[in-house]
Each structure stands twice: as structure tokens, then as C-alpha cells.
Design an enzyme around this catalytic site. Structure first.
Site, mmCIF file in Angstrom:
data_model
loop_
_atom_site.group_PDB
_atom_site.id
_atom_site.type_symbol
_atom_site.label_atom_id
_atom_site.label_comp_id
_atom_site.label_asym_id
_atom_site.label_seq_id
_atom_site.Cartn_x
_atom_site.Cartn_y
_atom_site.Cartn_z
ATOM 1 N N CYS A 177 -40.808 30.736 -47.617
ATOM 2 C CA CYS A 177 -40.892 32.118 -47.142
ATOM 3 C C CYS A 177 -42.243 32.770 -47.421
ATOM 4 O O CYS A 177 -42.853 33.357 -46.529
ATOM 5 C CB CYS A 177 -39.750 32.953 -47.711
ATOM 6 S SG CYS A 177 -39.769 33.193 -49.496
ATOM 7 N N HIS A 204 -37.162 36.503 -51.956
ATOM 8 C CA HIS A 204 -37.342 36.085 -50.570
ATOM 9 C C HIS A 204 -38.097 37.175 -49.819
ATOM 10 O O HIS A 204 -37.943 38.362 -50.118
ATOM 11 C CB HIS A 204 -35.988 35.824 -49.911
ATOM 12 C CG HIS A 204 -36.095 35.219 -48.549
ATOM 13 N ND1 HIS A 204 -36.547 33.935 -48.352
ATOM 14 C CD2 HIS A 204 -35.829 35.722 -47.323
ATOM 15 C CE1 HIS A 204 -36.538 33.679 -47.046
ATOM 16 N NE2 HIS A 204 -36.112 34.754 -46.406
ATOM 17 N N HIS A 231 -38.606 35.074 -40.669
ATOM 18 C CA HIS A 231 -38.812 34.508 -41.998
ATOM 19 C C HIS A 231 -38.529 33.014 -41.981
ATOM 20 O O HIS A 231 -38.074 32.463 -40.977
ATOM 21 C CB HIS A 231 -37.910 35.215 -43.015
ATOM 22 C CG HIS A 231 -36.445 34.990 -42.790
ATOM 23 N ND1 HIS A 231 -35.587 34.650 -43.803
ATOM 24 C CD2 HIS A 231 -35.679 35.039 -41.671
ATOM 25 C CE1 HIS A 231 -34.352 34.528 -43.329
ATOM 26 N NE2 HIS A 231 -34.382 34.757 -42.036
#
Length: 187
Positions: free
Chosen positions: A95, A146, A158
Site C-alpha cells: 500500500c 494501511h 489502493h
């Protein structure tokens, strides 16, 4: 001062793991314009060509240059596989490596890890979110863990580890809305 900041960023990029990383050290490429080149790699790396055209000036006064381009660049990598510690479309992204790579392609320096990216820039209220803002989540019990890139409306793009590829999600989906811990704007 700028050289010192670039040195600190480069050192943290080379020494810090990515999103839920096992400690893999990313290859620092592409470099944002004006950054310090990395030390030579043990294995030669074929550079990715930079965009042919420069980032145009934004016609909206007061808005940073290229934010819609950041979102468009992020969307262009949909389908690229997830790889822990990854920061390259050929090998895959985690990510934070995805965010780092997309911003670098647009000439914007951001830190490499989720925690560093969360500390960068300024907090943005949900009602003021615009394309290119970073959205952060707590998915592991360690906050933040994240990150994604807001693309407008109720969507962000993402590199989720669970599904295995870069994709678009709805922030309003219960999973993501329950785990949202902040929105940041890196200028």
C-alpha cells in the site's frame, strides 16, 4: 535545509519497511524531481521512463498542481499485483509503496512507509477531501496500518494485501469506514 530533509527522507526510505511489510527494502525508483540519487544497486535496475510531458499548471487558482493527475496515475495501475514491500508495477506494490510510486511519478516526494506518510502533510476534514489526498486506515490494530489515494466521490484506490491487486474501493463500505483513522494532504 532542503538537502538535509531529502537525506532524511532517503535514509528512511532505505531503512523502513512498507505496509504490513516483512522488512523488505524497496528500491528507491522512480525518484521525485530534485531528489538525491540512491547509491548504486548491487543488481542493475532498468529505469522506468518518466512521463514525456511536464505536469501542466493547474487552471484553478490556489489549488496545488497536478492533483487530478495523481488520481489518474493511481488509477492507471489498477490490476497490478500486491507484493509485500513492493514499490514497482513490474514486481508489485504494497500500500505505501503504491502511494510512494504514484506520487513520485508526478514529481511529488512522499515518505515510503504508512506511518511516515501519515505524519506528512496536513489533516483534511472528510468534507474537504479532494483527488490525491491520502486516506489512512487501521486494519491490523496498529494505527495507521494501511493507506490509499482518494480519487473523488466516495472512492479511493489502493494496494490491498487481501485481494492481491491494486483496485478501487468505496470509503462508505462498512469495512473501510469503520477503520478510517485520517485523511492527509501532502502539498
Amino acid at each position: 535545509m532542503r538537502l538535509r530533509l531529502l537525506s532524511v527522507i532517503l535514509l528512511s526510505v532505505l531503512s523502513a519497511p512498507g505496509c504490513a511489510s516483512t522488512g523488505a527494502v524497496p528500491t528507491p525508483f522512480p525518484r521525485p524531481r530534485g531528489s538525491v540519487p540512491p547509491p548504486p544497486a548491487a543488481t542493475p535496475v532498468e529505469p522506468t521512463p518518466a512521463p514525456a510531458e511536464p505536469v501542466p499548471s493547474d487552471p484553478v487558482p490556489g489549488r496545488p498542481v497536478g492533483w487530478d493527475r495523481v488520481a489518474a496515475t493511481a488509477l492507471s495501475y489498477r490490476g497490478v499485483r500486491y507484493r509485500n514491500g513492493g514499490n514497482d508495477p513490474e514486481e508489485g506494490f504494497d500500500c505505501s509503496g503504491f502511494v510512494w510510486y504514484v506520487f513520485a511519478r508526478e514529481g511529488i516526494a512522499v515518505p515510503r512507509t504508512v506511518a511516515e506518510q501519515y505524519r506528512a502533510g496536513a489533516t483534511v476534514a472528510p468534507e474537504d477531501t479532494r483527488a490525491g489526498d491520502l486516506v489512512f486506515f487501521n486494519t491490523t490494530g496498529v494505527s495507521p496500518s494501511h493507506v490509499g489515494i482518494w480519487i473523488g466521490g466516495d472512492e479511493f484506490v489502493h494496494a490491498p494485501s487481501g485481494s492481491g491487486e491494486v483496485r478501487v474501493e468505496r470509503l462508505g463500505a462498512r469495512y473501510w469506514s469503520d477503520r478510517l483513522v485520517g485523511i492527509r494532504r501532502v502539498d
